[in-house]
Design a protein around this motif. Structure first.
Motif, PDB file in Angstrom:
ATOM      1  N   LEU A   1      44.575  15.890  40.653  1.00  0.00           N
ATOM      2  CA  LEU A   1      42.721  17.270  41.121  1.00  0.00           C
ATOM      3  C   LEU A   1      41.928  16.958  42.415  1.00  0.00           C
ATOM      4  CD1 LEU A   1      41.315  20.015  40.545  1.00  0.00           C
ATOM      5  CD2 LEU A   1      40.669  18.923  38.922  1.00  0.00           C
ATOM      6  N   ALA A   2      41.721  15.298  42.144  1.00  0.00           N
ATOM      7  CA  ALA A   2      40.638  14.629  42.680  1.00  0.00           C
ATOM      8  C   ALA A   2      41.082  14.616  43.906  1.00  0.00           C
ATOM      9  CB  ALA A   2      40.120  13.352  42.653  1.00  0.00           C
ATOM     10  N   TYR A   3      42.691  14.239  44.117  1.00  0.00           N
ATOM     11  CA  TYR A   3      43.690  13.812  45.664  1.00  0.00           C
ATOM     12  C   TYR A   3      43.653  15.543  45.987  1.00  0.00           C
ATOM     13  CZ  TYR A   3      47.521  13.387  48.581  1.00  0.00           C
ATOM     14  OH  TYR A   3      48.375  13.359  49.434  1.00  0.00           O
ATOM     15  N   ALA A   4      44.308  16.420  44.943  1.00  0.00           N
ATOM     16  CA  ALA A   4      44.227  17.784  45.752  1.00  0.00           C
ATOM     17  C   ALA A   4      43.089  18.409  46.388  1.00  0.00           C
ATOM     18  CB  ALA A   4      44.970  18.625  44.819  1.00  0.00           C
ATOM     19  N   ALA A   5      41.735  18.030  46.069  1.00  0.00           N
ATOM     20  CA  ALA A   5      40.628  18.968  46.031  1.00  0.00           C
ATOM     21  C   ALA A   5      40.402  18.930  47.323  1.00  0.00           C
ATOM     22  CB  ALA A   5      39.260  18.513  45.190  1.00  0.00           C
TER      23      ALA A   5
ATOM     24  N   GLY B   1      33.975  19.367  51.870  1.00  0.00           N
ATOM     25  CA  GLY B   1      34.262  18.183  52.470  1.00  0.00           C
ATOM     26  C   GLY B   1      33.759  16.772  51.966  1.00  0.00           C
ATOM     27  N   GLY B   2      32.547  17.539  52.442  1.00  0.00           N
ATOM     28  CA  GLY B   2      31.741  15.933  51.653  1.00  0.00           C
ATOM     29  C   GLY B   2      32.005  15.811  50.178  1.00  0.00           C
ATOM     30  N   VAL B   3      31.789  16.470  49.037  1.00  0.00           N
ATOM     31  CA  VAL B   3      31.670  16.075  48.071  1.00  0.00           C
ATOM     32  C   VAL B   3      33.131  15.550  47.536  1.00  0.00           C
ATOM     33  CG1 VAL B   3      31.530  17.455  46.213  1.00  0.00           C
ATOM     34  CG2 VAL B   3      29.675  17.659  47.783  1.00  0.00           C
ATOM     35  N   THR B   4      33.983  16.641  48.342  1.00  0.00           N
ATOM     36  CA  THR B   4      35.337  16.575  47.725  1.00  0.00           C
ATOM     37  C   THR B   4      36.059  14.734  48.011  1.00  0.00           C
ATOM     38  OG1 THR B   4      36.255  17.784  49.235  1.00  0.00           O
ATOM     39  CG2 THR B   4      36.250  18.536  46.535  1.00  0.00           C
ATOM     40  N   LEU B   5      35.615  14.837  49.204  1.00  0.00           N
ATOM     41  CA  LEU B   5      36.246  13.509  50.013  1.00  0.00           C
ATOM     42  C   LEU B   5      35.566  11.987  48.894  1.00  0.00           C
ATOM     43  CD1 LEU B   5      37.372  12.021  52.008  1.00  0.00           C
ATOM     44  CD2 LEU B   5      36.117  12.473  53.863  1.00  0.00           C
ATOM     45  N   ALA B   6      34.727  12.297  48.740  1.00  0.00           N
ATOM     46  CA  ALA B   6      33.521  11.750  48.285  1.00  0.00           C
ATOM     47  C   ALA B   6      34.412  11.557  47.012  1.00  0.00           C
ATOM     48  CB  ALA B   6      32.415  11.364  47.790  1.00  0.00           C
ATOM     49  N   THR B   7      34.201  11.852  46.335  1.00  0.00           N
ATOM     50  CA  THR B   7      35.469  11.917  45.025  1.00  0.00           C
ATOM     51  C   THR B   7      36.443  11.372  44.789  1.00  0.00           C
ATOM     52  OG1 THR B   7      34.117  14.511  43.982  1.00  0.00           O
ATOM     53  CG2 THR B   7      35.836  13.560  43.007  1.00  0.00           C
TER      54      THR B   7
ATOM     55  N   PRO C   1      47.986  11.519  36.716  1.00  0.00           N
ATOM     56  CA  PRO C   1      46.931  12.029  35.459  1.00  0.00           C
ATOM     57  C   PRO C   1      46.365  13.147  35.748  1.00  0.00           C
ATOM     58  CG  PRO C   1      46.764   9.269  35.523  1.00  0.00           C
ATOM     59  CD  PRO C   1      47.626   9.529  36.675  1.00  0.00           C
ATOM     60  N   HIS C   2      46.419  14.094  35.733  1.00  0.00           N
ATOM     61  CA  HIS C   2      45.610  15.265  35.721  1.00  0.00           C
ATOM     62  C   HIS C   2      44.233  15.399  36.766  1.00  0.00           C
ATOM     63  CE1 HIS C   2      48.372  17.721  33.617  1.00  0.00           C
ATOM     64  NE2 HIS C   2      48.578  18.625  34.450  1.00  0.00           N
TER      65      HIS C   2
ATOM     66  N   MET D   1      37.839   8.270  43.067  1.00  0.00           N
ATOM     67  CA  MET D   1      37.840   7.938  41.422  1.00  0.00           C
ATOM     68  C   MET D   1      39.624   7.848  41.808  1.00  0.00           C
ATOM     69  SD  MET D   1      38.472  11.348  39.133  1.00  0.00           S
ATOM     70  CE  MET D   1      36.918  11.984  38.972  1.00  0.00           C
ATOM     71  N   VAL D   2      40.431   8.090  42.872  1.00  0.00           N
ATOM     72  CA  VAL D   2      41.734   7.760  42.479  1.00  0.00           C
ATOM     73  C   VAL D   2      41.666   6.673  43.450  1.00  0.00           C
ATOM     74  CG1 VAL D   2      43.896   9.305  43.901  1.00  0.00           C
ATOM     75  CG2 VAL D   2      41.601  10.471  43.540  1.00  0.00           C
ATOM     76  N   PRO D   3      42.788   5.479  42.938  1.00  0.00           N
ATOM     77  CA  PRO D   3      43.562   4.454  43.269  1.00  0.00           C
ATOM     78  C   PRO D   3      44.352   4.472  44.663  1.00  0.00           C
ATOM     79  CG  PRO D   3      43.478   4.100  40.980  1.00  0.00           C
ATOM     80  CD  PRO D   3      43.598   6.022  41.529  1.00  0.00           C
ATOM     81  N   GLU D   4      44.331   3.602  45.302  1.00  0.00           N
ATOM     82  CA  GLU D   4      45.309   3.395  46.382  1.00  0.00           C
ATOM     83  C   GLU D   4      46.641   3.265  45.782  1.00  0.00           C
ATOM     84  OE1 GLU D   4      45.001   2.536  50.231  1.00  0.00           O
ATOM     85  OE2 GLU D   4      43.645   3.665  50.483  1.00  0.00           O
ATOM     86  N   ALA D   5      47.510   3.245  46.000  1.00  0.00           N
ATOM     87  CA  ALA D   5      49.015   2.766  45.545  1.00  0.00           C
ATOM     88  C   ALA D   5      49.110   1.376  46.357  1.00  0.00           C
ATOM     89  CB  ALA D   5      50.644   3.103  45.530  1.00  0.00           C
ATOM     90  N   ARG D   6      49.410   0.057  45.694  1.00  0.00           N
ATOM     91  CA  ARG D   6      49.624  -0.958  46.039  1.00  0.00           C
ATOM     92  C   ARG D   6      50.810  -0.574  47.424  1.00  0.00           C
ATOM     93  NH1 ARG D   6      49.420  -5.265  41.890  1.00  0.00           N
ATOM     94  NH2 ARG D   6      47.953  -4.572  40.407  1.00  0.00           N
ATOM     95  N   PRO D   7      50.170  -1.409  48.480  1.00  0.00           N
ATOM     96  CA  PRO D   7      51.751  -1.095  49.791  1.00  0.00           C
ATOM     97  C   PRO D   7      52.769  -2.020  49.507  1.00  0.00           C
ATOM     98  CG  PRO D   7      49.523  -2.830  50.582  1.00  0.00           C
ATOM     99  CD  PRO D   7      49.093  -2.420  48.831  1.00  0.00           C
TER     100      PRO D   7
END
Length: 474
Positions: free
Chosen positions: A28-32, A204-210, A23-24, A214-220
């Motif tokens: 976006l949250a991953y790339a920020a 960095g503080g704001v985007t890393l917290a986001t 999802p966009h 927001m973004v779930p990790e893929a299951r290993p």
């Protein structure tokens, strides 16, 4: 590479059925965070070597030795961080905690580097550079491995890495724009570096917290595709050398990294002593270089979709070779001609940023097919290690070699011979990038072979309803 040749002459299975694209909002949250992570690149790798050598007064040899010592020592931490991020899941996730820890270490180190106290010497530069690189490693290795976990589809991976690396180039572009704006208000050489550092910390503080929220990790999925027990740490690292496609890609990446690191370390010196540009022109050329990189990203993604990532990356390196080959023929004042060179090499940088990491993620799938383990962290740690080693060699060998060849950045002693600067800034990159092209042009992991790998991996893995939300592919 014999294992991969088993697909020659065989019909590839039907394309695997993969979940929808990421999802966009997650993309976006991953790339920020990449924007903030990349902003210090400009002061640390471009401004700091010249600043500590000339303004602080350490000299070229002492500055190069300090930076090389810190970065070579930092190389040791990369596989350790990669292994931990693969093998030590926590209640907060497998990648996220390491990134948060890295931010806590990198922040004070960055401020210390751009604000040296009176009397700061070689050990001060080496110590804080080491801590900054350690913090960067703790962020970057899990971050890039996380991107590989998000998809197994080649085009979707190019999309993910393109967004992430686009964020990084945007951060570098912003870092290049700040000195231009601050200079208009009368800022000195140090204030732009400090402004870049503080802005990077806030973003960095704001985007890393986001990202963490927001973004779930893929299951290993390690040990789910094979009943074999996991490899021990040292065996896990040694087994990577048997992955032929990975080793070929890693060597080409390291050679190309050195080819990029030498111009980065000597860029300001070339502008001052080769083209003899003023401050405003210098900042404008930097801005044009990184702007071309970010604008070219969609073009390289389209080229990769049509011709494949190895051929597209090779074409980008060839563009850079042709551009650098023109540099020795420029004379002082040829700013317009050098602007064209900056645009061409900047466009090639866009391919360097987006395509090789996507190829690296594909190589991880080949390893999973061979070993039954998902080891993106350890693979991307060696990827990061090769990058840092290339940068360490660029400053640790390039700057002292300049001095040994008779070039010193002191104007008071009269004009220096420019040929050593041209050889390091443009000559060596031409040779190195040509070698990287030879290695990567016939890379064995083609899109057709990768589709076969993914198909086999999906058939091995037990179906888990709802899995696609956290590991969206195409």
């Amino acid at each position: 590479m014999s294992a991969i040749s088993c697909w020659n002459g065989h019909k590839v299975m039907n394309a695997p059925v993969l979940p929808p694209p990421l999802p966009h909002r997650h993309l976006l949250a991953y790339a920020a965070p990449a924007l903030a992570l990349a902003m210090p690149t400009l002061p640390v790798y471009v401004f700091l070597p010249a600043y500590y050598a000339q303004t602080v007064g350490l000299g070229l040899a002492a500055t190069g030795a300090a930076l090389m010592l810190a970065r070579v020592f930092d190389v040791v931490t990369d596989p350790v961080v990669g292994y931990l991020s693969d093998r030590v899941p926590t209640r907060w996730g497998q990648r996220k905690p390491w990134m948060v820890l890295g931010g806590m270490i990198a922040a004070p180190a960055l401020i210390a580097l751009v604000s040296p106290p009176p009397g700061a010497g070689q050990m001060y530069l080496a110590l804080w550079s080491l801590l900054l690189s350690l913090g960067w490693t703790l962020i970057a290795v899990p971050y890039t491995a996380w991107g590989a976990d998000l998809s197994r589809d080649q085009r979707e991976r190019t999309r993910i890495t393109g967004w992430r690396e686009g964020g990084m180039v945007a951060g570098i572009l912003l870092a290049g724009l700040l000195p231009v704006l601050l200079e208009a208000f009368g800022a000195d050489q140090v204030e732009p570096m400090q402004a870049i550092a503080w802005l990077a910390l806030m973003l960095g503080g704001v985007t890393l917290a986001t990202l963490v929220w927001m973004v779930p990790e893929a299951r290993p999925d390690r040990n789910q595709t094979s009943p074999r027990p996991p490899l021990r740490p040292w065996h896990s690292i040694l087994s990577l050398w048997n992955n032929g496609p990975f080793m070929r890609l890693l060597i080409a990446w390291g050679i190309n990294g050195l080819a990029n690191g030498l111009p980065a370390a000597t860029f300001l010196l070339y502008l001052d002593h080769g083209l003899q540009t003023d401050e405003m022109t210098r900042n404008g050329l930097l801005f044009a270089y990184f702007l071309a990189a970010i604008l070219a990203l969609p073009l390289w993604a389209a080229a990769a979709a049509r011709w494949g990532k190895p051929r597209s990356w090779s074409a980008a390196m060839a563009v850079a070779v042709l551009a650098f080959a023109v540099v020795p023929f420029l004379a002082p004042g040829d700013d317009l001609a050098f602007l064209v060179i900056c645009l061409l090499t900047g466009a090639a940088l866009g391919a360097d940023l987006a395509l090789p990491p996507a190829m690296q993620a594909d190589v991880v799938d080949f390893d999973t097919w061979r070993t039954g383990e998902r080891r993106a962290g350890i693979y991307f740690s060696l990827w990061s290690m090769a990058s840092k080693l290339s940068l360490a060699l660029a400053v640790g060998l390039g700057l002292p070699l300049l001095e040994a060849l008779g070039f010193t950045p002191s104007i008071e002693d009269g004009p220096d011979p420019v040929w050593p600067l041209l050889a390091i800034y443009a000559g060596l990159p031409v040779v190195l990038k040509t070698a990287a092209i030879v290695l990567i042009w016939h890379h064995p992991l083609t899109p057709r072979r990768h589709r076969a790998i993914v198909s086999r991996l999906i058939r091995r893995q037990p179906h888990r309803p709802g899995q696609g939300s956290a590991s969206a592919d195409q």
